[in-house]
Design a protein around this motif. Structure first.
Motif, PDB file in Angstrom:
ATOM      1  N   ALA A 471      -3.796   9.660  11.885  1.00  0.00           N
ATOM      2  CA  ALA A 471      -4.443   8.545  12.653  1.00  0.00           C
ATOM      3  C   ALA A 471      -5.937   8.984  12.488  1.00  0.00           C
ATOM      4  O   ALA A 471      -6.525  10.146  12.605  1.00  0.00           O
ATOM      5  N   GLY A 472      -6.591   7.880  12.107  1.00  0.00           N
ATOM      6  CA  GLY A 472      -8.346   7.999  11.931  1.00  0.00           C
ATOM      7  C   GLY A 472      -8.659   8.302  10.529  1.00  0.00           C
ATOM      8  O   GLY A 472      -9.937   8.610  10.289  1.00  0.00           O
ATOM      9  N   SER A 473      -7.844   8.758   9.520  1.00  0.00           N
ATOM     10  CA  SER A 473      -8.240   9.026   8.261  1.00  0.00           C
ATOM     11  C   SER A 473      -8.959   8.074   7.650  1.00  0.00           C
ATOM     12  O   SER A 473      -9.770   8.368   6.980  1.00  0.00           O
ATOM     13  N   ALA A 474      -8.536   6.746   7.512  1.00  0.00           N
ATOM     14  CA  ALA A 474      -9.147   5.916   7.044  1.00  0.00           C
ATOM     15  C   ALA A 474     -10.728   5.583   7.296  1.00  0.00           C
ATOM     16  O   ALA A 474     -11.851   5.566   6.536  1.00  0.00           O
ATOM     17  N   GLN A 475     -10.705   5.609   8.734  1.00  0.00           N
ATOM     18  CA  GLN A 475     -12.264   5.771   9.293  1.00  0.00           C
ATOM     19  C   GLN A 475     -13.104   6.991   8.705  1.00  0.00           C
ATOM     20  O   GLN A 475     -14.279   6.903   8.618  1.00  0.00           O
ATOM     21  N   GLU A 476     -12.365   8.104   8.686  1.00  0.00           N
ATOM     22  CA  GLU A 476     -12.944   9.463   8.483  1.00  0.00           C
ATOM     23  C   GLU A 476     -13.594   9.464   6.897  1.00  0.00           C
ATOM     24  O   GLU A 476     -14.658   9.660   6.595  1.00  0.00           O
ATOM     25  N   THR A 477     -12.921   8.833   6.182  1.00  0.00           N
ATOM     26  CA  THR A 477     -13.042   8.639   4.833  1.00  0.00           C
ATOM     27  C   THR A 477     -14.131   7.641   4.543  1.00  0.00           C
ATOM     28  O   THR A 477     -15.088   7.856   3.587  1.00  0.00           O
ATOM     29  N   LEU A 478     -13.985   6.663   5.179  1.00  0.00           N
ATOM     30  CA  LEU A 478     -15.012   5.548   5.066  1.00  0.00           C
ATOM     31  C   LEU A 478     -16.559   6.170   5.372  1.00  0.00           C
ATOM     32  O   LEU A 478     -17.512   5.916   4.957  1.00  0.00           O
ATOM     33  N   TRP A 480     -17.284   9.136   5.482  1.00  0.00           N
ATOM     34  CA  TRP A 480     -17.782  10.251   4.391  1.00  0.00           C
ATOM     35  C   TRP A 480     -18.271   9.678   3.328  1.00  0.00           C
ATOM     36  O   TRP A 480     -19.239  10.213   2.824  1.00  0.00           O
ATOM     37  N   LEU A 481     -17.540   8.675   2.628  1.00  0.00           N
ATOM     38  CA  LEU A 481     -18.128   8.123   1.474  1.00  0.00           C
ATOM     39  C   LEU A 481     -19.491   7.116   1.757  1.00  0.00           C
ATOM     40  O   LEU A 481     -20.310   7.266   0.894  1.00  0.00           O
ATOM     41  N   GLN A 482     -19.729   6.607   2.835  1.00  0.00           N
ATOM     42  CA  GLN A 482     -20.949   5.914   2.940  1.00  0.00           C
ATOM     43  C   GLN A 482     -22.158   6.860   3.247  1.00  0.00           C
ATOM     44  O   GLN A 482     -23.283   6.548   2.807  1.00  0.00           O
ATOM     45  N   ASN A 483     -21.608   7.944   4.194  1.00  0.00           N
ATOM     46  CA  ASN A 483     -22.748   8.698   4.665  1.00  0.00           C
ATOM     47  C   ASN A 483     -23.032  10.030   3.501  1.00  0.00           C
ATOM     48  O   ASN A 483     -24.366  10.508   3.615  1.00  0.00           O
ATOM     49  N   ALA A 515     -12.815   3.079 -10.629  1.00  0.00           N
ATOM     50  CA  ALA A 515     -11.895   3.934 -10.118  1.00  0.00           C
ATOM     51  C   ALA A 515     -11.956   5.172 -10.386  1.00  0.00           C
ATOM     52  O   ALA A 515     -11.808   6.208  -9.880  1.00  0.00           O
ATOM     53  N   ARG A 516     -12.369   5.430 -11.714  1.00  0.00           N
ATOM     54  CA  ARG A 516     -12.711   6.861 -12.009  1.00  0.00           C
ATOM     55  C   ARG A 516     -13.837   7.623 -11.573  1.00  0.00           C
ATOM     56  O   ARG A 516     -13.520   8.635 -10.995  1.00  0.00           O
ATOM     57  N   LYS A 517     -14.927   6.879 -11.023  1.00  0.00           N
ATOM     58  CA  LYS A 517     -15.972   7.502 -10.337  1.00  0.00           C
ATOM     59  C   LYS A 517     -15.464   7.652  -8.927  1.00  0.00           C
ATOM     60  O   LYS A 517     -15.712   8.962  -8.321  1.00  0.00           O
ATOM     61  N   LEU A 518     -14.652   6.968  -8.155  1.00  0.00           N
ATOM     62  CA  LEU A 518     -13.972   7.156  -6.945  1.00  0.00           C
ATOM     63  C   LEU A 518     -12.914   8.288  -6.970  1.00  0.00           C
ATOM     64  O   LEU A 518     -12.945   9.335  -6.124  1.00  0.00           O
ATOM     65  N   ALA A 519     -12.448   8.539  -8.118  1.00  0.00           N
ATOM     66  CA  ALA A 519     -11.333   9.547  -8.230  1.00  0.00           C
ATOM     67  C   ALA A 519     -12.213  11.006  -8.423  1.00  0.00           C
ATOM     68  O   ALA A 519     -11.753  11.901  -7.720  1.00  0.00           O
ATOM     69  N   ASP A 520     -13.436  10.818  -8.974  1.00  0.00           N
ATOM     70  CA  ASP A 520     -14.182  12.078  -9.073  1.00  0.00           C
ATOM     71  C   ASP A 520     -14.570  12.346  -7.583  1.00  0.00           C
ATOM     72  O   ASP A 520     -14.393  13.810  -7.541  1.00  0.00           O
ATOM     73  N   LEU A 521     -14.852  11.457  -7.017  1.00  0.00           N
ATOM     74  CA  LEU A 521     -15.492  11.791  -5.670  1.00  0.00           C
ATOM     75  C   LEU A 521     -14.365  12.383  -4.701  1.00  0.00           C
ATOM     76  O   LEU A 521     -14.602  13.310  -3.816  1.00  0.00           O
ATOM     77  N   MET A 522     -13.129  11.750  -4.904  1.00  0.00           N
ATOM     78  CA  MET A 522     -12.069  11.917  -3.810  1.00  0.00           C
ATOM     79  C   MET A 522     -11.342  13.316  -4.219  1.00  0.00           C
ATOM     80  O   MET A 522     -10.657  13.861  -3.497  1.00  0.00           O
ATOM     81  N   GLY A 523     -11.482  13.606  -5.535  1.00  0.00           N
ATOM     82  CA  GLY A 523     -10.629  14.750  -6.188  1.00  0.00           C
ATOM     83  C   GLY A 523      -9.142  14.369  -6.151  1.00  0.00           C
ATOM     84  O   GLY A 523      -8.249  14.743  -6.095  1.00  0.00           O
ATOM     85  N   LEU A 524      -9.148  13.039  -6.694  1.00  0.00           N
ATOM     86  CA  LEU A 524      -7.886  12.432  -7.115  1.00  0.00           C
ATOM     87  C   LEU A 524      -7.254  12.612  -8.596  1.00  0.00           C
ATOM     88  O   LEU A 524      -8.101  12.577  -9.343  1.00  0.00           O
ATOM     89  N   ALA A 555     -11.081  14.084   4.507  1.00  0.00           N
ATOM     90  CA  ALA A 555     -12.444  13.560   3.545  1.00  0.00           C
ATOM     91  C   ALA A 555     -12.943  14.751   3.118  1.00  0.00           C
ATOM     92  O   ALA A 555     -13.411  15.657   3.776  1.00  0.00           O
ATOM     93  N   GLY A 556     -13.418  14.586   1.771  1.00  0.00           N
ATOM     94  CA  GLY A 556     -13.784  15.573   0.848  1.00  0.00           C
ATOM     95  C   GLY A 556     -13.040  16.716   0.448  1.00  0.00           C
ATOM     96  O   GLY A 556     -13.336  17.566  -0.283  1.00  0.00           O
TER      97      GLY A 556
END
Length: 580
Positions: A471-478, A480-483, A515-524, A555-556
């Protein structure tokens, strides 16, 4: 008329009177009933052939007023043999004699009922024998530690346990005296989803671990929680303080991160009975062995062992390597590979005697969890494992180091520099042997999703959902991505409609660079990218969809899954390696 009548009577086939009853599935004898009277009465004798229907009708309606027929010679009826059916009654057409059946068809009809009975009897006997085999198998309820069923369409993990319990005829000279049955031999068998490979991971009994709290189902149906213990040998996860195999399964999950789906447990007798059932197993030693502890005597080279000698082989440790448990594990792996080859050989599979002996021995030797207690389920699991080529069944051991807390080295600890890669490869269904060319092409196609241009982080438009993460992972990721990553066009939209085991990123073809850029950022990894359709966000603009699955670690934290297994000390089930 007479000849024709006799022909019908004399040639009635008794087989024609056996009819299959569709309601019961059995053949029944049905004698031909008297034919019904014709709706139009036949004219009486003496009535002209061209007389109208009225003449005959009037004659039938008032027989009591009819005058006696004129005297004349009596015409005898057709003769028939004693016991033969009477001539068909009036009203049946002449000339419709049933064609005579061939001899082959008569035999088929006569034997149909007998064959049906035999098939039913065989089926019943087969069912009773399966129930007998099912009664051979002992079971343990491990509660939520294992699954309640088995799927042919998924990868599966079986924890194979060999106990050191002395119970059983002829076991007095083995194991620890008075042992409650510790987990002496432990192999986590992972079978891949596509059945192209399997990995048998041995877990040393002297591995220092933390045994977690363990809920155990008691004989009266209640549940008792056995407190966990820290920094103890792995083998104490079974038997100690009343722990059952479910406790060992939970300990495996705690150590490796891999959850066993089911367990199979056997004592010393299993080795003796299984090897005898298949007529012995071939083993190899690099030098002659005369072990005083296990009483094993073997000449240098290859030998066939069974029964007591086979048990002595897998129990021996003082004659191999550094005389420790790790070298004995290698000997046991060699033995299991040889046993697998023998069980799958044509010599075994084409011998009904060996198959029955093997089935009886295997079921009597096993204790399993209630999720796989049915003999049909065990058969399905065996057939799925049989699909894996022996050359792709890898034996390896948890990477370990000598326990640094000990001056006299007696136990080991997990090698944290190497073991996590091994565990991750198994969790992600990665083979430790070469894969087929088709699989290589499929994996190359997936990997290609990460090849191409990348957009700027500020251009990524993404909707984030929680699909099984804490619980709270989506907000945590948001946040992290924005800030921290500059993904300002991101939105958190709560829980997804479905729970996912792995995180996914879905996008339309024109958003592949985002999608490729976000995959790089997320480590997907490439497998997380799902080409498909985007969705329209709250501003009416297309957005890629990030759904956080159960594998989300924060996140991260990179979620990249391995595509290649690490190099490990291993052997495969198709080759014989001489113990040294």
């Amino acid at each position: 008329m007479d000849a024709q009548g006799r022909g019908r009577a004399d040639n009635i086939d008794p087989a024609d009177q056996w009819v299959l009853n569709p309601n019961t599935g059995e053949y029944e004898l049905r004698l031909t009933p008297s034919a019904p009277q014709s709706g139009v009465p036949r004219p009486r004798r003496g009535t002209p052939a061209n007389a109208g229907p009225g003449a005959g009708t009037r004659a039938r309606r008032a027989p009591e007023r009819e005058s006696p027929a004129a005297p004349g010679p009596e015409v005898p009826g057709p003769r028939r043999r004693r016991g033969a059916p009477a001539e068909p009654p009036p009203g049946r057409r002449k000339g419709r004699t049933k064609p005579k059946k061939s001899k082959a068809k008569k035999i088929l009809l006569w034997t149909g009922g007998t064959m049906a009975f035999v098939l039913v009897a065989v089926s019943a006997a087969g069912y009773l024998y399966l129930k007998h085999l099912e009664g051979n198998v002992s079971t343990t309820d491990v509660g939520s530690a294992g699954k309640q069923g088995f799927s042919k369409d998924e990868a599966f993990n079986i924890l194979i346990i060999g106990t050191d319990k002395r119970t059983g005829k002829g076991n007095g000279g083995y194991g620890d005296k008075g042992s409650v049955g510790h987990a002496d031999t432990n192999i986590l068998l992972h079978v891949s989803k596509d059945r192209t490979n399997a990995t048998a991971l041995s877990i040393p009994r002297d591995l220092i671990v933390d045994v977690p709290d363990c809920p155990t189902v008691q004989p009266d149906g209640s549940t008792k929680v056995i407190p966990g213990t820290q920094s103890v040998r792995f083998n104490t996860s079974l038997g100690q303080d009343g722990r059952n195999a479910g406790c060992t399964m939970l300990t495996v999950k705690a150590v490796t991160g891999i959850a066993p789906d089911h367990f199979m447990m056997a004592d010393f007798n299993a080795v003796k009975t299984l090897t005898s059932a298949v007529g012995g197993v071939e083993v190899c030693v690099a030098h002659a062995v005369n072990d005083k502890e296990s009483h094993l005597k073997l000449p240098k080279g290859k030998s066939t062992v069974e029964g007591e000698q086979a048990l002595a082989f897998v129990r021996t440790r003082h004659s191999f390597g550094n005389q420790g448990d790790l070298d004995r594990i290698k000997v046991q792996q060699q033995f299991l590979g040889s046993l697998m080859r023998k069980m799958a050989s044509g010599d075994t599979l084409t011998s009904p005697t060996k198959l029955i002996s093997l089935t009886e021995a295997a079921t009597k030797a096993l204790t399993v969890d209630t999720g796989i207690k049915k003999i049909g389920t065990l058969k399905d699991m065996a057939l799925e494992l049989k699909k894996v080529p022996t050359k792709n069944i890898t034996f390896t051991t948890v990477p370990v180091l000598d326990n640094p807390a000990e001056k006299v080295k007696a136990t080991v600890v997990v090698n944290q520099a190497q073991a996590p890669e091994v565990f991750d490869a198994i969790k992600n269904d990665v083979s430790f042997t070469a894969v087929k060319q088709k699989e290589k092409k499929e994996k190359a196609a997936v990997a290609a999703r990460l090849k191409g241009t990348r957009s700027a982080a500020a251009d990524i438009r993404v909707d984030i959902y929680n699909g099984g993460a804490p619980a709270g992972s989506a907000q945590e990721t948001l946040n992290w991505l924005q800030n921290t990553k500059g993904v300002s066009k991101s939105t958190q939209l709560g829980n997804a409609d479905a729970t996912l085991s792995k995180t996914t990123l879905e996008y339309s073809p024109d958003q592949a660079d985002q999608a490729r850029k976000l995959a790089d950022l997320m480590g997907l990894s490439a497998s997380a990218l799902k080409p498909g359709k985007s969705e329209t966000n709250s501003q009416g603009l297309p957005a890629i969809v990030l759904t956080l699955g159960k594998d989300f670690k924060g996140a991260g934290v990179s979620l990249t899954t391995p595509t290649k297994a690490p190099e490990v000390d291993k052997s495969t089930a198709d080759k014989t390696v001489c113990a040294s």
